[in-house]
Design an enzyme around this catalytic site. Structure first.
Site, PDB file in Angstrom:
ATOM      1  N   GLY A  44      36.895  54.674  49.320  1.00 59.07           N
ATOM      2  CA  GLY A  44      36.216  55.325  48.320  1.00 59.07           C
ATOM      3  C   GLY A  44      34.983  54.943  47.783  1.00 59.07           C
ATOM      4  O   GLY A  44      34.797  53.835  47.670  1.00 59.07           O
ATOM      5  N   GLN A  49      28.139  53.904  41.866  1.00 63.04           N
ATOM      6  CA  GLN A  49      28.080  52.655  42.799  1.00 63.04           C
ATOM      7  C   GLN A  49      26.768  52.520  43.498  1.00 63.04           C
ATOM      8  O   GLN A  49      26.523  51.689  44.327  1.00 63.04           O
ATOM      9  CB  GLN A  49      29.488  52.647  43.621  1.00 63.04           C
ATOM     10  CG  GLN A  49      30.671  52.588  42.796  1.00 63.04           C
ATOM     11  CD  GLN A  49      31.867  52.352  43.556  1.00 63.04           C
ATOM     12  OE1 GLN A  49      32.450  53.496  44.006  1.00 63.04           O
ATOM     13  NE2 GLN A  49      32.149  51.104  44.124  1.00 63.04           N
ATOM     14  N   CYS A  97      37.428  46.275  45.245  1.00 62.83           N
ATOM     15  CA  CYS A  97      36.419  47.180  44.681  1.00 62.83           C
ATOM     16  C   CYS A  97      34.829  46.933  45.426  1.00 62.83           C
ATOM     17  O   CYS A  97      34.807  45.623  45.600  1.00 62.83           O
ATOM     18  CB  CYS A  97      36.132  47.366  43.367  1.00 62.83           C
ATOM     19  SG  CYS A  97      34.898  48.527  42.748  1.00 62.83           S
ATOM     20  N   LEU A  98      34.215  47.873  46.294  1.00 65.99           N
ATOM     21  CA  LEU A  98      33.214  47.546  46.818  1.00 65.99           C
ATOM     22  C   LEU A  98      31.995  47.209  45.981  1.00 65.99           C
ATOM     23  O   LEU A  98      31.233  46.345  46.266  1.00 65.99           O
ATOM     24  CB  LEU A  98      32.671  48.747  47.346  1.00 65.99           C
ATOM     25  CG  LEU A  98      33.719  49.280  48.798  1.00 65.99           C
ATOM     26  CD1 LEU A  98      33.297  50.671  49.112  1.00 65.99           C
ATOM     27  CD2 LEU A  98      33.656  48.360  49.980  1.00 65.99           C
ATOM     28  N   HIS A 139      41.187  55.281  40.829  1.00 62.43           N
ATOM     29  CA  HIS A 139      40.093  54.222  41.123  1.00 62.43           C
ATOM     30  C   HIS A 139      38.613  54.911  40.975  1.00 62.43           C
ATOM     31  O   HIS A 139      37.772  54.377  40.161  1.00 62.43           O
ATOM     32  CB  HIS A 139      40.213  53.227  42.311  1.00 62.43           C
ATOM     33  CG  HIS A 139      39.353  52.450  42.431  1.00 62.43           C
ATOM     34  ND1 HIS A 139      39.588  50.908  42.015  1.00 62.43           N
ATOM     35  CD2 HIS A 139      37.998  52.488  42.871  1.00 62.43           C
ATOM     36  CE1 HIS A 139      38.651  50.317  42.448  1.00 62.43           C
ATOM     37  NE2 HIS A 139      37.552  50.823  42.744  1.00 62.43           N
ATOM     38  N   GLU A 140      38.402  55.791  41.649  1.00 62.47           N
ATOM     39  CA  GLU A 140      37.179  56.436  41.789  1.00 62.47           C
ATOM     40  C   GLU A 140      36.825  57.161  40.617  1.00 62.47           C
ATOM     41  O   GLU A 140      35.780  57.140  40.116  1.00 62.47           O
ATOM     42  CB  GLU A 140      36.944  57.269  43.155  1.00 62.47           C
ATOM     43  CG  GLU A 140      37.096  56.530  44.326  1.00 62.47           C
ATOM     44  CD  GLU A 140      36.291  55.330  44.265  1.00 62.47           C
ATOM     45  OE1 GLU A 140      35.142  55.343  43.894  1.00 62.47           O
ATOM     46  OE2 GLU A 140      36.733  54.430  45.126  1.00 62.47           O
ATOM     47  N   HIS A 143      35.359  54.953  37.916  1.00 60.49           N
ATOM     48  CA  HIS A 143      33.858  54.686  38.239  1.00 60.49           C
ATOM     49  C   HIS A 143      33.368  55.894  37.484  1.00 60.49           C
ATOM     50  O   HIS A 143      32.172  55.474  36.908  1.00 60.49           O
ATOM     51  CB  HIS A 143      33.612  54.890  39.776  1.00 60.49           C
ATOM     52  CG  HIS A 143      33.948  53.453  40.145  1.00 60.49           C
ATOM     53  ND1 HIS A 143      33.108  52.099  39.841  1.00 60.49           N
ATOM     54  CD2 HIS A 143      34.600  52.877  41.303  1.00 60.49           C
ATOM     55  CE1 HIS A 143      33.648  51.194  40.736  1.00 60.49           C
ATOM     56  NE2 HIS A 143      34.693  51.569  41.649  1.00 60.49           N
TER      57      HIS A 143
END
Length: 177
Positions: A44, A49, A97-98, A139-140, A143
């Site tokens: 995701g 991000q 997380c990226l 999660h997204e 963000h």
């Protein structure tokens, strides 16, 4: 492909703005986000991000091992996604997380959710997700609200030290979320 911002970049902690309408630029951003997510090995990615303050997320999980197949879900590009409801049942899982490579945080999330969003074709859709798909969506969506997994951490200072150490060492392995 777009570079993925990492903490403590301020774009990661600001709420994103609605996508007013689909434009060629929005379509291109979504396509670039998919490429960046895939290249990073994530499942995701939210527009903040990659430095864009828009309510846009991309998700995809193609299981590679037989035991993960139940968790797989196809590519989704969602504009202005909104959580309509969340089931009462929750589970806790360590999330990566990226934008925070090298650390994981245990996060409790609903195991079932209902989401409304728009597609790149301008259609409004509503769907249910469960398990890992529900977790990735939440999660997204975090963000888009400017919330990071660090905000769930009970040991935030320790994790930040671990994160700083990971940033100064070799490139971390990719996270799932």
């Amino acid at each position: 492909m777009l570079p993925i911002l990492t903490y403590p970049h301020d774009a990661l902690t600001r709420p994103a703005l609605p996508v007013p309408h689909v434009t060629p630029e929005v379509v291109e951003l979504a396509q670039e986000m998919v490429a960046s997510m895939r290249a990073a090995g994530g499942v995701g990615l939210a527009a903040p991000q990659v430095g864009s303050s828009l309510r846009l997320i991309v998700l995809e999980y193609a299981a590679t091992r037989p035991e993960e197949r139940a968790d797989a879900f196809p590519l989704q590009i969602l504009l202005n996604p909104k959580l309509i409801s969340a089931g009462r049942e929750q589970d806790t899982m360590a999330e990566g997380c990226l934008s925070l490579p090298g650390i994981e945080v245990p996060v409790s999330r609903a195991t079932k959710v209902k989401v409304r969003a728009e597609t790149l074709e301008g259609q409004t859709i509503q769907f249910r997700a469960h398990g890992f798909h529900a977790r990735a969506l939440q999660h997204e969506l975090d963000h888009l609200a400017g919330t990071l997994i660090l905000d769930y951490a009970k040991n935030r200072r320790q994790l930040l030290r671990q994160y700083e150490q990971a940033r100064t060492q070799a490139p971390p392995s990719s996270s799932r979320l």
